[in-house]
Design an enzyme around this catalytic site. Sequence first.
Site, PDB file in Angstrom:
ATOM      1  N   GLY A   1      45.829  66.410  35.265  1.00  0.00           N
ATOM      2  CA  GLY A   1      46.517  64.987  35.321  1.00  0.00           C
ATOM      3  C   GLY A   1      47.388  64.902  34.258  1.00  0.00           C
ATOM      4  O   GLY A   1      47.614  65.729  33.267  1.00  0.00           O
TER       5      GLY A   1
ATOM      6  N   SER B   1      45.315  60.290  31.214  1.00  0.00           N
ATOM      7  CA  SER B   1      44.549  60.200  32.499  1.00  0.00           C
ATOM      8  C   SER B   1      43.183  60.267  32.128  1.00  0.00           C
ATOM      9  O   SER B   1      42.303  59.814  33.257  1.00  0.00           O
ATOM     10  CB  SER B   1      45.240  61.032  33.520  1.00  0.00           C
ATOM     11  OG  SER B   1      45.002  62.342  33.112  1.00  0.00           O
TER      12      SER B   1
ATOM     13  N   LYS C   1      41.522  63.108  30.890  1.00  0.00           N
ATOM     14  CA  LYS C   1      41.211  64.378  30.968  1.00  0.00           C
ATOM     15  C   LYS C   1      40.106  64.636  29.971  1.00  0.00           C
ATOM     16  O   LYS C   1      39.059  65.551  30.440  1.00  0.00           O
ATOM     17  CB  LYS C   1      42.229  65.710  30.992  1.00  0.00           C
ATOM     18  CG  LYS C   1      42.996  65.270  32.052  1.00  0.00           C
ATOM     19  CD  LYS C   1      44.319  66.494  32.063  1.00  0.00           C
ATOM     20  CE  LYS C   1      45.236  66.109  30.766  1.00  0.00           C
ATOM     21  NZ  LYS C   1      45.783  64.938  30.471  1.00  0.00           N
TER      22      LYS C   1
ATOM     23  N   GLU D   1      42.987  71.309  27.211  1.00  0.00           N
ATOM     24  CA  GLU D   1      44.412  71.717  26.881  1.00  0.00           C
ATOM     25  C   GLU D   1      44.855  73.222  27.427  1.00  0.00           C
ATOM     26  O   GLU D   1      45.478  73.645  26.731  1.00  0.00           O
ATOM     27  CB  GLU D   1      44.759  71.492  25.518  1.00  0.00           C
ATOM     28  CG  GLU D   1      44.380  69.847  24.992  1.00  0.00           C
ATOM     29  CD  GLU D   1      45.610  68.912  25.321  1.00  0.00           C
ATOM     30  OE1 GLU D   1      46.433  69.162  25.953  1.00  0.00           O
ATOM     31  OE2 GLU D   1      45.408  68.118  24.078  1.00  0.00           O
ATOM     32  N   ILE D   2      44.239  73.443  28.381  1.00  0.00           N
ATOM     33  CA  ILE D   2      44.723  75.058  28.940  1.00  0.00           C
ATOM     34  C   ILE D   2      46.162  75.196  29.228  1.00  0.00           C
ATOM     35  O   ILE D   2      46.551  76.024  29.350  1.00  0.00           O
ATOM     36  CB  ILE D   2      43.737  75.356  30.253  1.00  0.00           C
ATOM     37  CG1 ILE D   2      44.212  74.230  31.345  1.00  0.00           C
ATOM     38  CG2 ILE D   2      42.374  75.502  29.905  1.00  0.00           C
ATOM     39  CD1 ILE D   2      43.520  74.930  32.751  1.00  0.00           C
ATOM     40  N   GLN D   3      46.900  73.934  29.499  1.00  0.00           N
ATOM     41  CA  GLN D   3      48.405  74.286  29.516  1.00  0.00           C
ATOM     42  C   GLN D   3      49.198  74.981  28.365  1.00  0.00           C
ATOM     43  O   GLN D   3      49.923  75.678  28.593  1.00  0.00           O
ATOM     44  CB  GLN D   3      49.080  73.025  29.894  1.00  0.00           C
ATOM     45  CG  GLN D   3      49.392  72.028  28.747  1.00  0.00           C
ATOM     46  CD  GLN D   3      48.130  71.180  28.262  1.00  0.00           C
ATOM     47  OE1 GLN D   3      47.129  71.410  29.085  1.00  0.00           O
ATOM     48  NE2 GLN D   3      48.260  70.483  27.272  1.00  0.00           N
TER      49      GLN D   3
ATOM     50  N   CYS E   1      50.672  53.902  35.106  1.00  0.00           N
ATOM     51  CA  CYS E   1      52.019  53.795  34.847  1.00  0.00           C
ATOM     52  C   CYS E   1      52.375  52.857  33.629  1.00  0.00           C
ATOM     53  O   CYS E   1      52.195  51.569  33.920  1.00  0.00           O
ATOM     54  CB  CYS E   1      52.799  53.963  36.094  1.00  0.00           C
ATOM     55  SG  CYS E   1      54.587  53.583  35.525  1.00  0.00           S
TER      56      CYS E   1
ATOM     57  N   CYS F   1      54.989  50.203  35.574  1.00  0.00           N
ATOM     58  CA  CYS F   1      55.053  49.418  36.789  1.00  0.00           C
ATOM     59  C   CYS F   1      53.396  49.151  36.734  1.00  0.00           C
ATOM     60  O   CYS F   1      52.975  48.285  37.743  1.00  0.00           O
ATOM     61  CB  CYS F   1      55.603  49.898  38.074  1.00  0.00           C
ATOM     62  SG  CYS F   1      54.721  51.252  38.505  1.00  0.00           S
TER      63      CYS F   1
ATOM     64  N   CYS G   1      54.392  56.764  37.039  1.00  0.00           N
ATOM     65  CA  CYS G   1      54.275  57.221  38.586  1.00  0.00           C
ATOM     66  C   CYS G   1      55.658  58.139  38.765  1.00  0.00           C
ATOM     67  O   CYS G   1      56.626  57.969  38.175  1.00  0.00           O
ATOM     68  CB  CYS G   1      54.129  56.017  39.214  1.00  0.00           C
ATOM     69  SG  CYS G   1      55.554  54.882  39.455  1.00  0.00           S
TER      70      CYS G   1
HETATM   71  P1  ADP Z   1      43.972  62.729  28.266  1.00  0.00           P
HETATM   72  O1  ADP Z   1      43.246  63.899  27.929  1.00  0.00           O
HETATM   73  O2  ADP Z   1      44.203  62.832  29.882  1.00  0.00           O
HETATM   74  O3  ADP Z   1      45.450  62.885  27.579  1.00  0.00           O
HETATM   75  P2  ADP Z   1      42.228  61.003  27.119  1.00  0.00           P
HETATM   76  O4  ADP Z   1      40.805  61.262  27.821  1.00  0.00           O
HETATM   77  O5  ADP Z   1      42.532  61.506  25.801  1.00  0.00           O
HETATM   78  O6  ADP Z   1      43.196  61.385  28.289  1.00  0.00           O
HETATM   79  O7  ADP Z   1      42.291  59.259  27.183  1.00  0.00           O
HETATM   80  C1  ADP Z   1      42.199  58.344  28.177  1.00  0.00           C
HETATM   81  C2  ADP Z   1      42.032  57.058  27.564  1.00  0.00           C
HETATM   82  O8  ADP Z   1      43.418  56.680  27.308  1.00  0.00           O
HETATM   83  C3  ADP Z   1      41.746  56.122  28.548  1.00  0.00           C
HETATM   84  O9  ADP Z   1      40.283  55.968  28.994  1.00  0.00           O
HETATM   85  C4  ADP Z   1      42.137  54.715  28.103  1.00  0.00           C
HETATM   86  O10 ADP Z   1      41.483  54.266  27.053  1.00  0.00           O
HETATM   87  C5  ADP Z   1      43.499  55.197  27.201  1.00  0.00           C
HETATM   88  N1  ADP Z   1      45.054  54.712  27.877  1.00  0.00           N
HETATM   89  C6  ADP Z   1      45.850  54.335  26.973  1.00  0.00           C
HETATM   90  N2  ADP Z   1      46.919  54.329  27.479  1.00  0.00           N
HETATM   91  C7  ADP Z   1      46.724  54.453  29.040  1.00  0.00           C
HETATM   92  C8  ADP Z   1      47.485  54.288  30.376  1.00  0.00           C
HETATM   93  N3  ADP Z   1      48.862  54.187  30.395  1.00  0.00           N
HETATM   94  N4  ADP Z   1      46.552  54.912  31.327  1.00  0.00           N
HETATM   95  C9  ADP Z   1      45.281  55.425  31.151  1.00  0.00           C
HETATM   96  N5  ADP Z   1      44.674  55.227  29.994  1.00  0.00           N
HETATM   97  C10 ADP Z   1      45.227  54.817  29.192  1.00  0.00           C
HETATM   98 MG    MG Z   2      43.455  65.368  26.466  1.00  0.00          MG
HETATM   99 ZN    ZN Z   3      55.686  53.377  37.812  1.00  0.00          ZN
END
Ligand code: ADP
Ligand code: MG
Ligand code: ZN
Length: 193
Positions: free
Chosen positions: A10, A14, A16, A84-86, A140, A143, A185
Amino acid sequence: MKGRLEIIIGPMYSGKTEELIRRITRRRIAKQSGLVFKPVVDTRDKSFVKSRAGTTIEAIPISKISDIFDFLEDGKNDFIAIDEIQFFDEPIYNILEDILNRGIDVISSGLNLDFKGEPFKSVEDLVIRADDITLLKAVCVVCGKDATRTQRMILKNGEWLPASKRDDVILIDGSIEGVKYEPRCRDCWKILD
Ligand code: ADP
Ligand code: MG
Ligand code: ZN
């Protein structure tokens, strides 16, 4: 029995890392033992993986995937997790297959696309071979729709502008002033020539 390969993908934000930690926690409740790894290139936190929601878990920083073998103990590991495998930007399935063949499950997570909208070699290599794939969406920031892409923004003369196709792919979030990432998005995601 061979291990299972799970991948969580993602854009940034998102969830992850949150999802990876959730899966590790569940396995530990089930009395499974496992090790967590992260690429050393990610300088944000040294010896743990941290989600933006605040959850953390101890992790071993490694510079290449094969370093994992230095930490495996015969018959003692039920699973390994890698965030963070990327950042391991090369095909890594062959190495992980060795681990799967020892009966160890592999849970991995990484960015689906770079800021240019191109896949990472390690991530696509695993996605097509995984036993289970989860695509998470962020919100997003423009939006409010589901975000599947990561927008890089650059500060130029006091104004945040979309990054250019010609910029380097790897630039750690927060490591350089004037660069930030936003989940967006498909409609709101932009890249300059
Ligand atoms: P990733 O590892 O995918 O970067 P994280 O697990 O570190 O994501 O963080 C996810 C958390 O980020 C969500 O549970 C939420 O609390 C927060 N968050 C802040 N901004 C956003 C956003 N625009 N969309 C979704 N989550 C967000
Ligand atoms: Mg992360
Ligand atoms: Zn958007």
